[in-house]
Design an enzyme around this catalytic site. Structure first.
Site, PDB file in Angstrom:
ATOM      1  N   ASP A   1       0.798  -1.083   0.138  1.00 58.49           N
ATOM      2  CA  ASP A   1       0.092  -0.117  -0.023  1.00 58.49           C
ATOM      3  C   ASP A   1       0.766   1.164  -0.160  1.00 58.49           C
ATOM      4  O   ASP A   1       0.674   2.146  -0.786  1.00 58.49           O
ATOM      5  CB  ASP A   1      -0.958  -0.010   1.220  1.00 58.49           C
ATOM      6  CG  ASP A   1      -2.051  -1.129   1.117  1.00 58.49           C
ATOM      7  OD1 ASP A   1      -2.233  -1.575  -0.064  1.00 58.49           O
ATOM      8  OD2 ASP A   1      -2.532  -1.109   2.389  1.00 58.49           O
TER       9      ASP A   1
ATOM     10  N   ARG B   1       0.644   4.365  17.176  1.00 58.72           N
ATOM     11  CA  ARG B   1       0.228   5.416  16.317  1.00 58.72           C
ATOM     12  C   ARG B   1       0.382   6.718  16.544  1.00 58.72           C
ATOM     13  O   ARG B   1       0.821   7.541  15.672  1.00 58.72           O
ATOM     14  CB  ARG B   1      -1.335   5.051  15.759  1.00 58.72           C
ATOM     15  CG  ARG B   1      -1.395   3.760  14.974  1.00 58.72           C
ATOM     16  CD  ARG B   1      -0.473   3.490  13.977  1.00 58.72           C
ATOM     17  NE  ARG B   1      -0.728   2.023  13.134  1.00 58.72           N
ATOM     18  CZ  ARG B   1       0.109   1.308  12.881  1.00 58.72           C
ATOM     19  NH1 ARG B   1       1.251   1.648  13.667  1.00 58.72           N
ATOM     20  NH2 ARG B   1      -0.359   0.305  12.104  1.00 58.72           N
TER      21      ARG B   1
ATOM     22  N   SER C   1      -3.192 -10.371   7.243  1.00 60.64           N
ATOM     23  CA  SER C   1      -2.565  -8.978   7.330  1.00 60.64           C
ATOM     24  C   SER C   1      -1.995  -8.617   8.852  1.00 60.64           C
ATOM     25  O   SER C   1      -2.764  -8.920   9.790  1.00 60.64           O
ATOM     26  CB  SER C   1      -3.708  -7.754   7.192  1.00 60.64           C
ATOM     27  OG  SER C   1      -3.294  -6.437   7.378  1.00 60.64           O
TER      28      SER C   1
END
Length: 423
Positions: free
Chosen positions: A28, A107, A187
């Site tokens: 991606d 994150r 994933s």
């Protein structure tokens, strides 16, 4: 119009504007480098090392080969451990009581470095490879909003409309060097605090996760027949030693991931509630997190009074939700941290955890601040608890219930008559 839509609409006006892309080296984000370039942007990549596997220097070279103008690689493992994991551990942060928030916790750290590089480079945009179905898009977007509202966020995967197969074809046509073979149906995301696994057969919540989905943990059936014991020393809520050896938090986590993983500890199979409103079956491997949170909770139970423990549990649940929902850089998190820090002043001592075929069980704990007094708790000789005082205590403690019941008895005849009149 969202940021990406604005970019597409104003493509000609943005030539040579800079965008900093959170770059993992996967399909991606590698496709995103070229896609952003085709929108007229100069792409700068940022790879943040939070303990994920792989050759990050090779990842940097890959970004250069695709055409990134600059490629940053930042070693943030110690920062992740000391400034993020340590806070979450003090809060016993478990989303929905199960997930130690390994991916979610990394994150805001990555987002912070994205903003730092964007400002250093004079970029107008930051970008990430998240899709429109996941949680990470929320976390990256909100980090940017909180830290640098002047920056716009671009999320190519939310708008380019390509399937995985179409992305692979796109990469082939443009010479993007990405692994196009599908070696695994899963994933995954990995960092110091855990490994998350989804997709493939795991999307069927009725089926037990196959062993091939796990990498960090031994199967319980194959784990050693003899248990292992780990002794963890905490000071003010932070692990500072394993056994007799003083270690920083990063080393402690790495060591426990290995030892506990060898004993099949840390597997979590959870159907969780995503921020975007859907349910998702997630499988996690978090050996060190499971052991450290269990040890920390046991030590708190020994040194904190009941009312504080009960109130802190409600704070812990809110803290975990806050992390999961991408609200790290908020006044609420800072305020909760301030409260949690005050609760940790006496969370000092040693905890012994027994690891055996998938279980991590606290079997011993000591602390100079222990509220546990054997002479008060014992039923043997030397009992210092004054049992004769219990009757008076029970009378006073039960007085509200006694009063309520007595008033009810007095009112019963009147209530019966009123009910008959109503008929």
């Amino acid at each position: 119009m969202n940021a990406t839509g604005s970019i597409v609409a104003a493509r000609a006006e943005m030539t040579h504007s800079k965008v900093v892309l959170a770059y993992s080296g996967g399909l991606d984000t590698s496709v995103a480098v070229r896609w952003l370039q085709e929108k007229g942007l100069d792409v700068i990549t940022l790879t943040v090392d939070v303990g994920q596997p792989g050759d990050l220097e090779a990842t940097r070279r890959k970004a250069e080969k695709i055409g990134a103008k600059k490629c940053y690689v930042v070693d943030a493992k110690d920062e992740f451990a000391e400034d993020y994991i340590a806070r979450a551990l003090k809060a016993n942060a478990l989303y929905e009581g199960q997930y130690p928030l390994s991916t979610a916790l990394a994150r805001p750290l990555i987002g912070k470095h994205l903003v730092d590089v964007a400002r250093r480079e004079g970029a107008s945009f930051v970008a990430h490879g998240c899709t429109g179905k996941g949680n990470d898009q929320v976390r990256f977007d909100l980090c940017t909003t909180a830290l640098a509202p002047e920056l716009q966020v671009i999320a190519p995967a939310r708008v380019w409309g390509m399937s995985r197969e179409e992305e692979i074809e796109y990469a082939k046509e443009r010479g993007v060097p990405v692994p196009v073979a599908v070696d695994s149906p899963y994933s995954t995301d990995e960092n110091l605090w855990g490994r998350s696994v989804e997709c493939g057969i795991l999307e069927n919540a009725a089926i037990e996760p196959p062993e091939e989905a796990f990498e960090w943990t031994t199967s319980p059936a194959e784990a050693p027949d003899e248990p292992a014991y780990v002794n963890i020393r905490f000071e003010a809520g932070t692990p500072v030693a394993l056994g007799t050896r003083s270690e920083n938090l990063l080393t402690t986590i790495n060591t426990l991931n290995r030892i506990a993983g060898d004993h099949a500890v840390g597997r979590i199979d959870h159907v969780e509630s995503r921020v975007v409103g859907i349910k998702s079956r997630e499988v996690y491997e978090c050996p060190a997190a499971v052991v450290l949170i269990a040890g920390h909770q046991a030590l708190e139970a020994m040194v904190l009074p009941r009312d504080l423990l009960e109130f802190k549990r409600s704070v812990e649940a809110r803290y975990a939700n806050l992390i999961y929902e991408g609200l790290w850089f908020t006044p609420l998190r800072e305020a909760l941290d301030a409260f949690i820090e005050t609760t940790q002043e006496r969370v000092t001592g040693e905890v012994s955890v027994k690891l055996y075929k998938g279980s991590a069980r606290v079997v011993g704990r000591t602390s100079p601040y222990s509220l546990y007094d054997p002479a008060m708790a014992t039923y043997s000789a030397g009992d210092r608890f004054r049992q004769e005082m219990a009757e008076g205590f029970i009378y006073v403690w039960g007085l509200p219930a006694r009063t309520w019941a007595a008033v009810g008895e007095k009112s019963r005849p009147r209530l019966v008559k009123a009910a008959k009149r109503a008929k």
